[in-house]
Write a protein that holds these residues in place. Structure first.
Motif, PDB file in Angstrom:
ATOM      1  N   GLU A 114       9.533 -11.658  36.729  1.00 53.83           N
ATOM      2  CA  GLU A 114       8.478 -10.846  36.135  1.00 53.83           C
ATOM      3  C   GLU A 114       7.256 -10.706  37.022  1.00 53.83           C
ATOM      4  O   GLU A 114       6.828 -11.656  37.667  1.00 53.83           O
ATOM      5  CB  GLU A 114       8.082 -11.449  34.785  1.00 53.83           C
ATOM      6  N   ASP A 115       6.730  -9.488  37.044  1.00 56.59           N
ATOM      7  CA  ASP A 115       5.477  -9.223  37.742  1.00 56.59           C
ATOM      8  C   ASP A 115       4.536  -8.511  36.796  1.00 56.59           C
ATOM      9  O   ASP A 115       4.960  -7.877  35.830  1.00 56.59           O
ATOM     10  CB  ASP A 115       5.748  -8.379  38.991  1.00 56.59           C
ATOM     11  N   ASP A 116       3.241  -8.617  37.100  1.00 55.24           N
ATOM     12  CA  ASP A 116       2.253  -7.953  36.253  1.00 55.24           C
ATOM     13  C   ASP A 116       2.480  -6.450  36.250  1.00 55.24           C
ATOM     14  O   ASP A 116       2.923  -5.878  37.246  1.00 55.24           O
ATOM     15  CB  ASP A 116       0.831  -8.229  36.793  1.00 55.24           C
ATOM     16  N   TRP A 117       2.127  -5.840  35.129  1.00 58.62           N
ATOM     17  CA  TRP A 117       2.229  -4.391  35.012  1.00 58.62           C
ATOM     18  C   TRP A 117       1.239  -3.746  35.987  1.00 58.62           C
ATOM     19  O   TRP A 117       0.073  -4.122  36.021  1.00 58.62           O
ATOM     20  CB  TRP A 117       1.910  -3.968  33.578  1.00 58.62           C
ATOM     21  N   GLY A 118       1.743  -2.837  36.798  1.00 54.94           N
ATOM     22  CA  GLY A 118       0.887  -2.186  37.788  1.00 54.94           C
ATOM     23  C   GLY A 118       1.150  -2.726  39.185  1.00 54.94           C
ATOM     24  O   GLY A 118       0.691  -2.177  40.174  1.00 54.94           O
ATOM     25  N   LYS A 119       1.916  -3.835  39.268  1.00 52.50           N
ATOM     26  CA  LYS A 119       2.290  -4.388  40.580  1.00 52.50           C
ATOM     27  C   LYS A 119       3.717  -4.005  40.921  1.00 52.50           C
ATOM     28  O   LYS A 119       4.534  -3.755  40.038  1.00 52.50           O
ATOM     29  CB  LYS A 119       2.202  -5.920  40.553  1.00 52.50           C
ATOM     30  N   ALA A 120       4.019  -4.011  42.227  1.00 57.35           N
ATOM     31  CA  ALA A 120       5.400  -3.816  42.671  1.00 57.35           C
ATOM     32  C   ALA A 120       6.193  -5.087  42.367  1.00 57.35           C
ATOM     33  O   ALA A 120       5.608  -6.155  42.171  1.00 57.35           O
ATOM     34  CB  ALA A 120       5.414  -3.538  44.172  1.00 57.35           C
ATOM     35  N   VAL A 121       7.515  -4.970  42.341  1.00 54.47           N
ATOM     36  CA  VAL A 121       8.360  -6.164  42.203  1.00 54.47           C
ATOM     37  C   VAL A 121       8.116  -7.051  43.434  1.00 54.47           C
ATOM     38  O   VAL A 121       8.155  -6.572  44.571  1.00 54.47           O
ATOM     39  CB  VAL A 121       9.856  -5.770  42.127  1.00 54.47           C
ATOM     40  N   ASP A 122       7.860  -8.338  43.204  1.00 53.99           N
ATOM     41  CA  ASP A 122       7.590  -9.269  44.299  1.00 53.99           C
ATOM     42  C   ASP A 122       8.928  -9.726  44.909  1.00 53.99           C
ATOM     43  O   ASP A 122       9.693 -10.446  44.273  1.00 53.99           O
ATOM     44  CB  ASP A 122       6.797 -10.457  43.727  1.00 53.99           C
ATOM     45  N   VAL A 123       9.164  -9.295  46.134  1.00 53.33           N
ATOM     46  CA  VAL A 123      10.454  -9.552  46.787  1.00 53.33           C
ATOM     47  C   VAL A 123      10.693 -11.055  46.961  1.00 53.33           C
ATOM     48  O   VAL A 123      11.817 -11.542  46.844  1.00 53.33           O
ATOM     49  CB  VAL A 123      10.508  -8.806  48.148  1.00 53.33           C
ATOM     50  N   ALA A 144      10.809   3.301  40.702  1.00 53.67           N
ATOM     51  CA  ALA A 144       9.503   3.901  40.398  1.00 53.67           C
ATOM     52  C   ALA A 144       9.213   3.667  38.915  1.00 53.67           C
ATOM     53  O   ALA A 144       9.828   4.295  38.060  1.00 53.67           O
ATOM     54  CB  ALA A 144       9.512   5.389  40.714  1.00 53.67           C
ATOM     55  N   GLU A 145       8.314   2.733  38.619  1.00 52.25           N
ATOM     56  CA  GLU A 145       8.033   2.356  37.220  1.00 52.25           C
ATOM     57  C   GLU A 145       7.074   3.377  36.609  1.00 52.25           C
ATOM     58  O   GLU A 145       5.883   3.373  36.883  1.00 52.25           O
ATOM     59  CB  GLU A 145       7.461   0.939  37.243  1.00 52.25           C
ATOM     60  N   THR A 146       7.597   4.229  35.767  1.00 48.78           N
ATOM     61  CA  THR A 146       6.823   5.319  35.169  1.00 48.78           C
ATOM     62  C   THR A 146       5.772   4.807  34.184  1.00 48.78           C
ATOM     63  O   THR A 146       4.811   5.500  33.889  1.00 48.78           O
ATOM     64  CB  THR A 146       7.781   6.279  34.437  1.00 48.78           C
ATOM     65  N   SER A 147       5.963   3.606  33.663  1.00 47.38           N
ATOM     66  CA  SER A 147       4.980   3.103  32.700  1.00 47.38           C
ATOM     67  C   SER A 147       3.702   2.630  33.378  1.00 47.38           C
ATOM     68  O   SER A 147       2.672   2.494  32.727  1.00 47.38           O
ATOM     69  CB  SER A 147       5.586   1.979  31.858  1.00 47.38           C
ATOM     70  N   THR A 148       3.765   2.387  34.701  1.00 51.53           N
ATOM     71  CA  THR A 148       2.570   1.876  35.388  1.00 51.53           C
ATOM     72  C   THR A 148       2.181   2.677  36.628  1.00 51.53           C
ATOM     73  O   THR A 148       1.053   2.620  37.082  1.00 51.53           O
ATOM     74  CB  THR A 148       2.799   0.427  35.871  1.00 51.53           C
ATOM     75  N   GLY A 149       3.144   3.372  37.232  1.00 49.48           N
ATOM     76  CA  GLY A 149       2.858   4.107  38.459  1.00 49.48           C
ATOM     77  C   GLY A 149       3.052   3.295  39.722  1.00 49.48           C
ATOM     78  O   GLY A 149       2.489   3.631  40.771  1.00 49.48           O
ATOM     79  N   ALA A 150       3.869   2.226  39.662  1.00 48.35           N
ATOM     80  CA  ALA A 150       4.101   1.400  40.853  1.00 48.35           C
ATOM     81  C   ALA A 150       5.504   1.626  41.416  1.00 48.35           C
ATOM     82  O   ALA A 150       6.474   1.756  40.670  1.00 48.35           O
ATOM     83  CB  ALA A 150       3.918  -0.075  40.514  1.00 48.35           C
ATOM     84  N   ILE A 151       5.584   1.647  42.746  1.00 43.54           N
ATOM     85  CA  ILE A 151       6.878   1.771  43.415  1.00 43.54           C
ATOM     86  C   ILE A 151       7.229   0.428  44.046  1.00 43.54           C
ATOM     87  O   ILE A 151       6.336  -0.303  44.498  1.00 43.54           O
ATOM     88  CB  ILE A 151       6.869   2.922  44.459  1.00 43.54           C
ATOM     89  N   SER A 152       8.507   0.078  44.035  1.00 39.30           N
ATOM     90  CA  SER A 152       8.933  -1.195  44.621  1.00 39.30           C
ATOM     91  C   SER A 152       9.794  -0.965  45.854  1.00 39.30           C
ATOM     92  O   SER A 152      10.342   0.128  46.044  1.00 39.30           O
ATOM     93  CB  SER A 152       9.691  -2.023  43.580  1.00 39.30           C
TER      94      SER A 152
END
Ligand SMILES: *Cc1c(COP(=O)(O)O)cnc(C)c1O
Length: 391
Positions: A114-123, A144-152
């Motif tokens: 789990e990562d905070d909402w708005g952050k990329a997935v922590d590799v 591309a997480e549409t709920s927050t706008g972050a790309i991983s």
């Protein structure tokens, strides 16, 4: 007595659906023909080739599931995952939570990263989870997480998964056609997307693609796929091309005309040009949003150009702003979801919605509505700041 439904035309700048191009809407109205008609079968073959281009893959099993993105998600999970499997699920927003649901409903174990909402997935966290768990069958994440706008970083996560013998399942519903995505080069094993985001097609279809490794897993399952409709062993026969086509279900004929048209348009524009257009238009919107005094919640390095989560000025009734935009300007923007509900607006610049005139409409409307409400913003600064980026 009910009469024909005639919706008010809106400008769609939320998290999807995006504006559908008139060419695509007109393709939808062409005469319906039989789904086994040789002309239709030939068109489906073209759709397959065009999807291979959009996904940047040579995968033979690249098709359009006859249902929305969520069905593409289930197609990946029900076919690849069996009861008892260990599956690493990365969650940094709403859609990772749905992956977890899919895994658990199949009787498999979801190991959450789990990562905070708005952050990329922590590799690094993905690597730690892979090291700590035996026999990981798959690693799943939302590109591309549409709920927050972050790309991983899809490439890095796929590399790690492969080092540990796991396959990858990737949600590319919002990235396909909007952000760099290279299925073969990055080693993505199974991927699903949607039509109503950066492809600017009508909602209701889900492009998917599976590489040979994924197909091997599907062919060697111990148990039958629980879903009859989404069982790829059966669907593969349906997408087999003329002469080989076996009846499975009636294809959404006209919706596939629309998908075909949207993919022809993507090919005409050029995939890399489409990625660049999304980025350039984000830069213009950003200049306006920041000139107004609002902020982005996602760091620049992992910010999606097609989904902009921006802060709401203090004391502003965010729902009232959205309904005024809709009623007075025929403009739809999105609300925050889950952990971000009430905290952000989500402004989509997806596909045909990603245009200069939309940016100016959105900034002008937002400026006017917020100024009228007495919000603390820099009134009148946004449009010229955005225009300066459009030269
Ligand atoms: C929209 C979306 C979905 C779901 O697609 P539907 O077509 O609404 O079923 C899944 N994942 C992401 C990241 C999305 O943005």
């Amino acid at each position: 007595m009910a009469t024909s439904f005639n919706p008010t035309p809106r400008t769609l700048m939320g998290p999807g659906p995006s504006d559908v191009h008139p060419r695509i809407l007109s393709a939808l109205g062409r005469p319906t023909i039989g789904h086994l008609d040789p002309e239709f079968v030939a068109m489906m073959d073209e759709v397959k080739g065009l999807l291979q281009y959009a996904f940047q893959t040579k995968n033979e099993l690249t098709i359009a599931v006859s249902a929305p993105g969520s069905a593409g998600m289930e197609t990946c999970f029900v076919n690849l995952i069996e009861a008892g499997d260990n599956v690493i699920v990365c969650q940094n927003g709403v859609f990772g939570g749905r992956m977890k649901e899919n895994v658990e409903r199949l009787g498999a174990t979801a190991i959450m990263v789990e990562d905070d909402w708005g952050k990329a997935v922590d590799v690094a966290k993905v690597e730690a989870a892979l090291k700590a768990t035996d026999n990981v069958k798959a690693v799943c994440f939302v590109h591309a997480e549409t709920s927050t706008g972050a790309i991983s970083d899809a490439k890095a996560i796929c590399e790690l998964a492969h080092q540990h013998g796991a396959v990858t399942i990737v949600d590319a519903v919002t990235s396909l056609g909007g952000s760099e995505l290279r299925v073969d080069d990055w080693g993505i094993d199974a991927i699903y997307s949607g039509t109503q985001k950066c492809l600017s097609c009508v909602p209701g279809i889900s492009p998917v693609s599976f590489n040979e490794r994924a197909v091997e897993i599907i062919k060697n399952r111990k148990t039958k796929v629980q879903s009859w409709f989404l069982d790829l062993n059966l669907v593969m026969g349906y997408w087999g091309g003329e002469g080989k086509r076996a009846y499975h279900h009636t294809a959404p004929v006209n919706a596939l005309y629309a998908l075909h048209e949207s993919l022809v348009m993507l090919e005409e524009e050029g995939l890399e040009n489409a990625w660049k257009r999304h980025q350039d238009n984000h830069n213009a919107l950003k200049a306006g949003i920041e000139a107004m005094g609002l902020e982005f919640i996602v760091d620049e390095a992992s910010r999606l150009p097609q989904l902009n989560a921006v802060t709401i000025p203090e004391g502003v009734d965010e729902a009232a702003v959205r309904s005024t935009l809709l009623n007075q300007f025929n403009l739809e923007i999105g609300a925050g979801l889950g952990a971000l509900a009430g905290k952000v607006w989500r402004i989509g610049l997806m596909g045909y919605s990603s245009r200069a005139e939309n940016i100016l409409l959105c900034l002008g409307a937002l400026d006017a509505v917020l100024t009228d409400m007495g919000a603390k913003i820099n009134s009148g600064a946004a449009i010229s700041a955005a225009q300066a980026k459009m030269k």
